[in-house]
Scaffold this motif. Structure first.
Motif, PDB file in Angstrom:
ATOM      1  N   TYR A  11      46.916  43.942  37.353  1.00  0.00           N
ATOM      2  CA  TYR A  11      46.545  45.023  38.262  1.00  0.00           C
ATOM      3  C   TYR A  11      45.019  45.070  38.422  1.00  0.00           C
ATOM      4  N   SER A  12      44.560  45.786  39.441  1.00  0.00           N
ATOM      5  CA  SER A  12      43.125  45.932  39.692  1.00  0.00           C
ATOM      6  C   SER A  12      42.443  46.632  38.526  1.00  0.00           C
ATOM      7  N   ALA A  13      41.356  46.054  38.009  1.00  0.00           N
ATOM      8  CA  ALA A  13      40.689  46.559  36.802  1.00  0.00           C
ATOM      9  C   ALA A  13      39.476  47.405  37.173  1.00  0.00           C
ATOM     10  N   ASP A  14      39.310  48.560  36.496  1.00  0.00           N
ATOM     11  CA  ASP A  14      38.216  49.447  36.882  1.00  0.00           C
ATOM     12  C   ASP A  14      37.426  50.065  35.733  1.00  0.00           C
ATOM     13  N   CYS A  15      37.826  49.875  34.472  1.00  0.00           N
ATOM     14  CA  CYS A  15      37.011  50.429  33.390  1.00  0.00           C
ATOM     15  C   CYS A  15      37.146  49.603  32.120  1.00  0.00           C
ATOM     16  N   ILE A  16      36.034  49.512  31.379  1.00  0.00           N
ATOM     17  CA  ILE A  16      35.968  48.810  30.099  1.00  0.00           C
ATOM     18  C   ILE A  16      35.293  49.747  29.107  1.00  0.00           C
ATOM     19  N   GLU A  17      35.859  49.885  27.895  1.00  0.00           N
ATOM     20  CA  GLU A  17      35.251  50.728  26.866  1.00  0.00           C
ATOM     21  C   GLU A  17      35.427  50.091  25.489  1.00  0.00           C
ATOM     22  N   PHE A  18      34.296  49.796  24.824  1.00  0.00           N
ATOM     23  CA  PHE A  18      34.322  49.301  23.456  1.00  0.00           C
ATOM     24  C   PHE A  18      34.429  50.460  22.477  1.00  0.00           C
ATOM     25  N   HIS A 377      41.253  41.443  40.072  1.00  0.00           N
ATOM     26  CA  HIS A 377      41.852  41.821  38.783  1.00  0.00           C
ATOM     27  C   HIS A 377      41.466  40.851  37.664  1.00  0.00           C
ATOM     28  N   THR A 378      40.141  40.766  37.436  1.00  0.00           N
ATOM     29  CA  THR A 378      39.609  39.797  36.473  1.00  0.00           C
ATOM     30  C   THR A 378      38.639  40.452  35.490  1.00  0.00           C
ATOM     31  N   MET A 379      38.680  40.000  34.225  1.00  0.00           N
ATOM     32  CA  MET A 379      37.696  40.355  33.225  1.00  0.00           C
ATOM     33  C   MET A 379      36.915  39.096  32.840  1.00  0.00           C
TER      34      MET A 379
END
Length: 383
Positions: A11-18, A377-379
Motif C-alpha cells: 500500500y501507499s506509504a506515508d509515515c516512518i517512526e523509529f 509504495h517504497t521504503m
C-alpha cells in the motif's frame, strides 16, 4: 546518497517512526494508506435498462480507506532491514512512539482515517506489537485523524509529563486526550483551523503549549488551559502549513514546513515573521531534528515532489541557548547562506512523505535514515 536497501510496502506509504527507547533503537514502523474505489456489482442476467434503473435508485458507494502497519528491525550489518510483523488496519495517517514505557514496554499510537487512535504495546520478548492495547474513538468514523503527538518531558526538566496526546482532525478541530485508569479520554476539542489542520505538535519545552498548522495557511500556538483564542499566530505562508518541529536543543527554535516549499525558522516568542527562510523543493511534509546532540543543527526533510534532504543550520540559530537573546540578535548573527542543504536522497519516484533518523549510533559513514514514498509504495534505507 545511495540506497542501501529497499522494500515494497504494498500500500501507499506515508509515515516512518523509529522507536526511541534503549534496547529498541533498531526497531521502526511504517504506516500505509490506500484508497479502494468501490466496484459496481453487476448481477448476472440483468439487461442494461435494469442496470440503469438500479444505478439511479442505489445509494452512492462509499470510498474505502484501508491501511497496514508494518514493523521492522535494522539488521546487525546496518545495511539491510527485515520485516517482523504486519497488521491490517484502517488507513494510517500518522504514528508516534510514547516517550514513556508502559509496563516496561514501548507503546505506539497510530492515527487513522476512521476517526480513531489505536495504541499498541511492543512485546520485549517477541519483538512484536501486541494486539490492540487500546482504541480511542476520537470522532465519527467519517472524519480523519490527520496527525498526532505525545506530550514529552520538558527538555529543561527530568520530571515526567502526563503522557497526554494531541490529534488534529479533518474537520478543522484539535482534540486533547489525557490518560485515565480506564484509557484515554478527550478533555477538550476545539475548532482550530478553517480547513484541514495537517499537523498538531506539542512544544517540547512547555507541556501546556501546542502548535498547529493547516490548509488555511496559518501557524498557531495554543495554551491548552485557555482555548478561547490562540496564544499566537503567523500568516506568513503562501500555502498550507504541514509540519512543525520544536527543537529539543533550543527552547525558542521552531522549524515549520509548508506546501510552499520553504523551511521557516521561528523564534517562538515572536511569530510575526520567521527569522530565517530556507528554500527547498517540492513542498515539505515532515521535518525532524537529529536525535543526537552533537548534530543538533541537522534537520531531515520529507520534501514531497522534491525528495528527501538534510538541512544544516548554522550556529547562530541552533547554538543560542535562548536566555537573553532577541529576534534581532538572531538575525544579526548570520544569514541564509550559513544554513545549507548538506545531503539529498532522490531514489524515490513518488511523493516523499515519511522519514526518520535511526536511533542507533552513527558510523563513520553517517546516520541511517529510513524514508518512504506514496504512490510507488517504497521504503529505502540510506545515509
Amino acid at each position: 546518497a545511495t540506497s542501501l536497501c529497499s522494500f515494497d510496502t504494498g500500500y501507499s506509504a506515508d509515515c516512518i517512526e523509529f522507536c526511541p527507547h534503549e534496547g529498541f533503537e533498531h526497531i521502526f514502523v511504517c504506516g500505509t494508506y490506500q484508497v479502494l474505489e468501490p466496484a459496481a456489482a453487476v448481477p448476472v442476467g440483468r439487461d442494461d435498462e435494469d442496470e440503469e434503473e438500479e444505478e439511479e435508485d442505489a445509494a452512492p458507494r462509499q470510498t474505502q480507506r484501508t491501511g497496514r502497519l508494518l514493523l521492522f528491525k535494522v539488521d546487525q550489518d546496518q545495511s539491510t532491514f527485515s520485516e517482523l510483523q504486519r497488521i491490517d488496519t484502517a488507513a494510517i495517517l500518522d504514528a508516534k512512539w510514547s516517550p514513556h514505557l508502559e509496563g516496561g514496554c514501548p507503546v505506539l499510537a497510530v492515527a487513522d482515517a476512521k476517526g480513531g487512535i489505536t495504541r499498541y504495546a511492543l512485546s520485549t520478548e517477541l519483538v512484536s506489537l501486541h494486539s490492540t492495547l487500546e482504541r480511542v474513538e476520537v470522532t465519527e468514523d467519517t472524519t480523519l485523524c490527520l496527525s498526532l503527538d505525545y506530550a514529552r518531558c520538558p527538555a529543561r526538566s527530568a520530571s515526567p509529563t502526563s503522557n497526554d496526546l494531541i490529534t488534529s482532525l479533518s474537520s478543522g478541530h484539535l482534540t486533547h486526550l489525557t490518560p485515565t485508569p480506564t484509557g484515554y479520554v478527550s478533555t477538550s476539542s476545539w475548532q482550530a483551523h478553517a480547513y484541514e489542520p495537517w499537523i498538531a505538535a506539542w512544544d517540547v519545552w512547555d507541556p501546556n503549549r501546542v502548535w498547529s498548522g493547516g490548509d488555511d495557511c496559518v501557524l498557531k500556538v495554543w495554551d491548552v488551559r485557555m482555548l478561547e483564542i490562540p496564544a499566537g499566530r503567523c500568516k506568513d505562508f503562501e500555502a498550507g502549513v504541514t509540519t512543525i518541529a520544536s527543537s529539543p536543543y533550543n527552547e525558542y527554535l521552531l522549524a515549520v514546513g509548508s506546501y510552499d516549499a520553504n523551511l521557516r525558522l521561528f523564534d517562538s516568542r515572536s511569530l510575526k515573521s520567521p527569522v530565517r527562510i530556507i528554500p527547498t523543493a517540492g513542498g515539505i511534509w515532515r521535518t525532524k531534528f537529529h536525535p543526537a546532540g552533537d548534530r543538533k543543527g541537522d534537520i531531515l526533510l520529507a520534501g514531497m515532489h522534491g525528495g528527501f534532504s538534510m538541512v544544516h543550520l548554522d550556529k547562530s540559530i541552533v547554538g543560542v541557548s535562548g536566555a537573553g537573546e532577541t529576534v534581532s540578535e538572531w538575525e544579526a548573527t548570520g544569514d541564509e547562506a550559513g544554513s545549507e542543504i548538506i545531503g539529498r536522497f532522490e531514489g524515490h519516484t513518488s511523493l516523499a512523505y515519511g522519514a526518520d533518523w535511526c536511533r542507533l549510533p552513527p558510523t563513520a559513514e553517517g546516520s541511517l535514515i529510513i524514508s518512504c514514498s506514496f504512490y510507488d509504495h517504497t521504503m529505502h534505507m540510506w545515509r
